[in-house]
Design a protein around this motif. Structure first.
Motif, mmCIF file in Angstrom:
data_model
loop_
_atom_site.group_PDB
_atom_site.id
_atom_site.type_symbol
_atom_site.label_atom_id
_atom_site.label_comp_id
_atom_site.label_asym_id
_atom_site.label_seq_id
_atom_site.Cartn_x
_atom_site.Cartn_y
_atom_site.Cartn_z
ATOM 1 N N LEU A 16 -28.580 22.480 -6.535
ATOM 2 C CA LEU A 16 -28.402 20.786 -6.844
ATOM 3 C C LEU A 16 -27.145 20.843 -7.027
ATOM 4 C CD1 LEU A 16 -31.944 20.214 -7.332
ATOM 5 C CD2 LEU A 16 -30.952 19.608 -5.833
ATOM 6 N N CYS A 17 -26.644 21.320 -8.013
ATOM 7 C CA CYS A 17 -25.177 21.002 -8.854
ATOM 8 C C CYS A 17 -24.335 21.667 -8.510
ATOM 9 C CB CYS A 17 -25.192 21.513 -10.262
ATOM 10 S SG CYS A 17 -24.710 21.141 -11.523
ATOM 11 N N ASP A 18 -23.910 21.648 -7.541
ATOM 12 C CA ASP A 18 -23.092 21.962 -6.250
ATOM 13 C C ASP A 18 -23.113 20.343 -5.682
ATOM 14 O OD1 ASP A 18 -21.925 24.105 -7.562
ATOM 15 O OD2 ASP A 18 -22.801 25.513 -6.257
ATOM 16 N N GLU A 19 -24.406 20.450 -4.772
ATOM 17 C CA GLU A 19 -24.297 19.464 -3.503
ATOM 18 C C GLU A 19 -24.305 17.770 -4.058
ATOM 19 O OE1 GLU A 19 -28.394 19.835 -1.444
ATOM 20 O OE2 GLU A 19 -27.687 18.103 -0.580
ATOM 21 N N ILE A 20 -25.497 18.130 -5.304
ATOM 22 C CA ILE A 20 -24.893 16.644 -5.737
ATOM 23 C C ILE A 20 -23.236 16.610 -5.999
ATOM 24 C CG2 ILE A 20 -24.744 17.258 -8.585
ATOM 25 C CD1 ILE A 20 -27.300 14.563 -6.305
ATOM 26 N N ALA A 21 -22.516 17.247 -6.535
ATOM 27 C CA ALA A 21 -21.379 17.118 -6.548
ATOM 28 C C ALA A 21 -20.229 17.218 -5.491
ATOM 29 C CB ALA A 21 -20.479 18.027 -7.617
ATOM 30 N N GLY A 22 -20.579 17.391 -4.298
ATOM 31 C CA GLY A 22 -20.169 16.789 -3.510
ATOM 32 C C GLY A 22 -19.730 18.614 -2.534
ATOM 33 N N SER A 23 -20.056 19.201 -2.987
ATOM 34 C CA SER A 23 -19.888 20.742 -2.521
ATOM 35 C C SER A 23 -19.831 20.734 -0.693
ATOM 36 C CB SER A 23 -20.139 21.977 -2.298
ATOM 37 O OG SER A 23 -20.584 22.834 -2.127
ATOM 38 N N ARG A 24 -19.162 21.317 0.091
ATOM 39 C CA ARG A 24 -19.566 21.399 1.916
ATOM 40 C C ARG A 24 -20.626 23.047 1.556
ATOM 41 N NH1 ARG A 24 -20.031 16.984 4.060
ATOM 42 N NH2 ARG A 24 -19.922 18.128 6.347
ATOM 43 N N ASP A 25 -20.385 23.661 0.871
ATOM 44 C CA ASP A 25 -21.501 24.971 0.800
ATOM 45 C C ASP A 25 -22.274 25.069 0.089
ATOM 46 O OD1 ASP A 25 -21.685 27.652 1.547
ATOM 47 O OD2 ASP A 25 -20.359 28.384 -0.218
ATOM 48 N N THR A 26 -23.144 24.102 1.170
ATOM 49 C CA THR A 26 -24.552 24.309 0.182
ATOM 50 C C THR A 26 -25.915 24.984 1.295
ATOM 51 O OG1 THR A 26 -25.490 21.659 1.795
ATOM 52 C CG2 THR A 26 -24.154 21.924 -0.606
ATOM 53 N N THR A 27 -26.669 25.167 0.289
ATOM 54 C CA THR A 27 -27.912 25.602 1.108
ATOM 55 C C THR A 27 -28.525 24.626 2.629
ATOM 56 O OG1 THR A 27 -28.970 26.742 -1.211
ATOM 57 C CG2 THR A 27 -30.234 26.893 0.959
ATOM 58 N N PHE A 28 -28.433 23.940 2.311
ATOM 59 C CA PHE A 28 -29.107 22.898 2.629
ATOM 60 C C PHE A 28 -28.787 22.403 4.559
ATOM 61 C CE2 PHE A 28 -27.655 18.177 4.468
ATOM 62 C CZ PHE A 28 -29.000 17.829 5.341
ATOM 63 N N LEU A 29 -27.070 22.091 4.073
ATOM 64 C CA LEU A 29 -25.952 22.429 5.184
ATOM 65 C C LEU A 29 -26.056 24.163 5.753
ATOM 66 C CD1 LEU A 29 -22.645 21.365 4.287
ATOM 67 C CD2 LEU A 29 -24.467 19.977 5.777
ATOM 68 N N ARG A 30 -25.907 25.193 5.238
ATOM 69 C CA ARG A 30 -27.038 26.058 5.580
ATOM 70 C C ARG A 30 -28.260 26.559 7.134
ATOM 71 N NH1 ARG A 30 -23.792 28.292 1.147
ATOM 72 N NH2 ARG A 30 -25.725 28.414 0.124
ATOM 73 N N ILE A 31 -28.979 25.802 6.291
ATOM 74 C CA ILE A 31 -30.467 25.798 6.455
ATOM 75 C C ILE A 31 -30.128 24.556 7.578
ATOM 76 C CG2 ILE A 31 -33.066 25.481 6.228
ATOM 77 C CD1 ILE A 31 -32.367 26.322 3.854
ATOM 78 N N TYR A 32 -30.149 23.618 7.494
ATOM 79 C CA TYR A 32 -30.413 22.594 8.443
ATOM 80 C C TYR A 32 -28.754 22.246 9.534
ATOM 81 C CZ TYR A 32 -34.629 21.493 6.882
ATOM 82 O OH TYR A 32 -36.194 21.819 5.820
#
Ligand code: ZN
Ligand code: ZN
Length: 234
Positions: A12-28
């Motif tokens: 969550l911390c990485d995603e909210i900071a704008g990372s493009r390497d996130t679990t969300f992007l990998r799953i969806y």
């Protein structure tokens, strides 16, 4: 104000900071392109990656905190505004409106519990969650206002908030991981342990939740990196 500089291992911390390497992007894989529903100056409303029900959302601070207990005092006005606008829309779309939190603290084991503070928002009967937690023998404290949550800053706790009250629970012994997910799962008829977020990812529920909430941030840009902070301000 006790704050950590970073949230080790928290996606969550990485995603909210704008990372493009996130679990969300990998799953969806870009469908949908974003899970951001609404943005205010200091908070984001997201769809839960592994929803237990339709309408399973997360509210989280942009800055890193271990729990809402650490931030309710500083952001009480903004939280009041968010909940005041969110609750009617949520009830109209999904039904019941219950907030759950597993608040963590700096002293907890990094592998299991350290996380970026977040509230789970679920269309379930909060009273029934309270009953399940009480049956497990946790210590119960009834609060008369959200500001009292600040008293639990720095200690692990569970919170359940719904129209009939706000309660904080403290375990007397170690509980299974994903304890609250296991309780919600029991309530909505998900077989143990299929409430585990890593075992079953209910992608269709997620995509339908994102679609049903797509108009909520109509005056906000849905892209996290360009979110307009004033979207929910009066
Ligand atoms: Zn964080
Ligand atoms: Zn959680």
């Amino acid at each position: 104000m006790p704050r950590a500089a970073e949230c080790s291992g928290s996606d969550l911390c990485d995603e909210i900071a704008g990372s493009r390497d996130t679990t969300f992007l990998r799953i969806y894989e870009g469908e949908p392109p974003s899970r951001l529903i609404c943005a205010t100056e200091h908070f984001r409303l997201l769809a839960d990656l592994s929803p237990l029900t339709l309408g399973h959302l997360l509210l989280l601070p942009v800055a890193h905190y271990f729990s809402f207990a650490q931030l309710v005092t500083d952001f009480s006005a903004e939280l009041d505004t968010i909940l005041g606008k969110l609750e009617p829309m949520y009830r109209q779309t999904f039904g019941d409106f219950t907030l759950l939190e597993h608040g963590s603290s700096p002293g907890m084991e990094a592998s299991a519990c350290i996380s970026h503070a977040h509230w789970h928002i679920l269309p379930i009967a909060g009273r029934r969650i309270d009953a399940l937690i009480v049956a497990d023998g946790l210590d119960t404290t009834a609060l008369t206002g959200m500001d009292q949550l600040a008293e639990f800053s720095g200690v692990p706790y569970f919170m359940c908030w719904h129209e009939a009250g706000l309660r904080v629970y403290r375990p007397r012994r170690p509980l299974r991981s994903q304890y609250l997910r296991s309780k919600v799962g029991a309530l909505v008829g998900i077989a143990d342990p299929l409430w585990d977020y890593a075992l079953v990812v209910r992608k269709e529920l997620f995509r339908e939740t994102v679609a049903l909430t797509s108009a909520w941030g109509a005056d906000a840009d849905r892209k996290p990196t360009r979110a307009r902070p004033e979207a929910w301000r009066d």
